[in-house]
Write an enzyme that holds these catalytic residues in place. Structure first.
Site, PDB file in Angstrom:
ATOM      1  N   ASP A  58      19.306  79.169  49.174  1.00 55.47           N
ATOM      2  CA  ASP A  58      19.693  78.442  47.960  1.00 55.47           C
ATOM      3  C   ASP A  58      18.702  77.326  47.640  1.00 55.47           C
ATOM      4  O   ASP A  58      17.995  76.828  48.517  1.00 55.47           O
ATOM      5  CB  ASP A  58      21.074  77.782  48.160  1.00 55.47           C
ATOM      6  CG  ASP A  58      22.207  78.791  48.195  1.00 55.47           C
ATOM      7  OD1 ASP A  58      21.933  79.995  48.257  1.00 55.47           O
ATOM      8  OD2 ASP A  58      23.378  78.356  48.168  1.00 55.47           O
ATOM      9  N   ASP A  59      18.703  76.933  46.380  1.00 57.05           N
ATOM     10  CA  ASP A  59      18.066  75.688  45.905  1.00 57.05           C
ATOM     11  C   ASP A  59      16.547  75.749  45.774  1.00 57.05           C
ATOM     12  O   ASP A  59      15.930  74.729  45.490  1.00 57.05           O
ATOM     13  CB  ASP A  59      18.437  74.476  46.775  1.00 57.05           C
ATOM     14  CG  ASP A  59      19.928  74.188  46.782  1.00 57.05           C
ATOM     15  OD1 ASP A  59      20.657  74.842  45.994  1.00 57.05           O
ATOM     16  OD2 ASP A  59      20.370  73.329  47.564  1.00 57.05           O
ATOM     17  N   HIS A 106      21.275  80.418  40.657  1.00 59.13           N
ATOM     18  CA  HIS A 106      22.113  79.389  41.283  1.00 59.13           C
ATOM     19  C   HIS A 106      22.529  78.364  40.226  1.00 59.13           C
ATOM     20  O   HIS A 106      23.708  78.179  39.971  1.00 59.13           O
ATOM     21  CB  HIS A 106      21.338  78.750  42.435  1.00 59.13           C
ATOM     22  CG  HIS A 106      22.158  77.930  43.372  1.00 59.13           C
ATOM     23  ND1 HIS A 106      23.463  78.229  43.689  1.00 59.13           N
ATOM     24  CD2 HIS A 106      21.849  76.813  44.082  1.00 59.13           C
ATOM     25  CE1 HIS A 106      23.919  77.321  44.554  1.00 59.13           C
ATOM     26  NE2 HIS A 106      22.973  76.451  44.791  1.00 59.13           N
ATOM     27  N   HIS A 110      21.650  72.071  38.595  1.00 50.77           N
ATOM     28  CA  HIS A 110      22.326  71.826  39.877  1.00 50.77           C
ATOM     29  C   HIS A 110      23.040  70.471  39.892  1.00 50.77           C
ATOM     30  O   HIS A 110      23.257  69.876  40.952  1.00 50.77           O
ATOM     31  CB  HIS A 110      21.342  71.920  41.055  1.00 50.77           C
ATOM     32  CG  HIS A 110      21.983  72.312  42.360  1.00 50.77           C
ATOM     33  ND1 HIS A 110      22.587  71.411  43.195  1.00 50.77           N
ATOM     34  CD2 HIS A 110      22.122  73.510  42.966  1.00 50.77           C
ATOM     35  CE1 HIS A 110      23.053  72.040  44.264  1.00 50.77           C
ATOM     36  NE2 HIS A 110      22.798  73.336  44.140  1.00 50.77           N
ATOM     37  N   HIS A 216      18.986  77.253  53.109  1.00 54.34           N
ATOM     38  CA  HIS A 216      18.401  76.543  51.967  1.00 54.34           C
ATOM     39  C   HIS A 216      16.877  76.613  51.992  1.00 54.34           C
ATOM     40  O   HIS A 216      16.266  76.509  53.050  1.00 54.34           O
ATOM     41  CB  HIS A 216      18.893  75.089  51.936  1.00 54.34           C
ATOM     42  CG  HIS A 216      20.358  75.000  51.619  1.00 54.34           C
ATOM     43  ND1 HIS A 216      21.320  75.132  52.597  1.00 54.34           N
ATOM     44  CD2 HIS A 216      21.014  74.856  50.447  1.00 54.34           C
ATOM     45  CE1 HIS A 216      22.515  75.063  52.020  1.00 54.34           C
ATOM     46  NE2 HIS A 216      22.354  74.887  50.722  1.00 54.34           N
TER      47      HIS A 216
HETATM   48 ZN    ZN Z   1      22.800  74.590  45.882  1.00 52.01          ZN
END
Ligand code: ZN
Length: 258
Positions: A58-59, A106, A110, A216
């Site tokens: 993620d991210d 995602h 954010h 991540h």
């Molecule tokens: Zn995230």
């Protein structure tokens, strides 16, 4: 006086009933959306029966992305990257895709307070990252993960009940959303020791048939990169093969908390 008291009580009861009706109507809406979601979603409701591992990052993308891709290559492993627009490194999305991995959506910003303020705000953000990814790889990704996961309670601060609606609405719109059943713990702090990340993943993967591992891909998560070779080696020895998520893969979805 007695009539006045009685009137007051009746008014109270009336208000309670009104609240009850509102609640039931909201529930009815969610049930209707759930039905549409079930009808439209190609996602399997059963986990795979064989030993498959879905590594997810993620991210990102980030300055670690290329290192992650090289390690994955050395294990002939495929993974899924849930990318964010605010990473500022979307250029790497092309390589992720070209090297055979899955690009998932995602979020664009954010920012929880923005995306979870309303369902409209959420979809505006999803659309933004979707368009950016499409411009880079030429295809629309229908694979996504909610910031904080489908089970996040943080969204309650910004909009009560929003996850109950979004988890169905994304499916109704043809997206497949994914949570996870193994957490690397790399977000429990910065520089979580690599050995701890490896142990977290291997310990949680024992006795599981298929796994979806949360990790991540951000500049601050250097130890995640460090952990990867031992993690993949350990998982391969446990019999797992590494694949990217598809629109029909089981979602590993958590119970919704808001
Ligand atoms: Zn995230």
């Amino acid at each position: 006086e007695q009539a006045q008291t009685e009137n007051g009580n009746l008014q109270k009861e009336n208000n309670n009933l009104k609240t009850e009706i509102e609640k039931l109507n909201a529930q009815k809406l969610i049930e209707a959306e759930k039905l549409t979601a079930l009808q439209n979603s190609p996602q399997s409701v059963y986990p795979p029966a064989d030993k498959v591992c879905y590594l997810t990052f993620d991210d990102g993308p980030s300055d670690n992305t290329l290192k992650i891709l090289d390690i994955l290559d050395s294990f002939n492993a495929k993974a899924t990257f849930f990318v964010i627009g605010s990473s500022g490194k979307l250029d790497y999305v092309k390589q992720i895709h070209e090297r055979g991995h899955v690009v998932g959506l995602h979020s664009d910003s954010h920012k929880y307070n923005v995306i979870y303020s309303s369902t409209d705000a959420y979809f505006a953000d999803l659309e933004a990252i979707s368009n950016k990814v499409e411009q880079i790889i030429g295809i629309k990704s229908k694979i996504m993960r909610f910031p904080g996961g489908g089970s996040n309670g943080v969204s309650k601060k910004y909009c009560v009940g929003i996850m109950s609606r979004l988890t169905n609405q994304v499916k109704a719109k043809g997206y497949a959303y994914f949570d996870w059943n193994v957490s690397s713990g790399d977000a429990d702090g910065n520089n979580v020791p690599a050995t701890q990340i490896v142990n977290n993943v291997l310990n949680q993967s024992v006795n599981k048939n298929s796994i979806c591992v949360l990790m991540h891909d951000s500049a601050a998560k250097g130890t995640t990169v460090e952990a990867l070779p031992a993690m993949l080696d350990g998982l391969a020895k446990m019999g797992f093969r590494f694949e990217g998520l598809t629109e029909s893969t089981y979602g590993y979805c958590h119970a919704v908390n808001n």
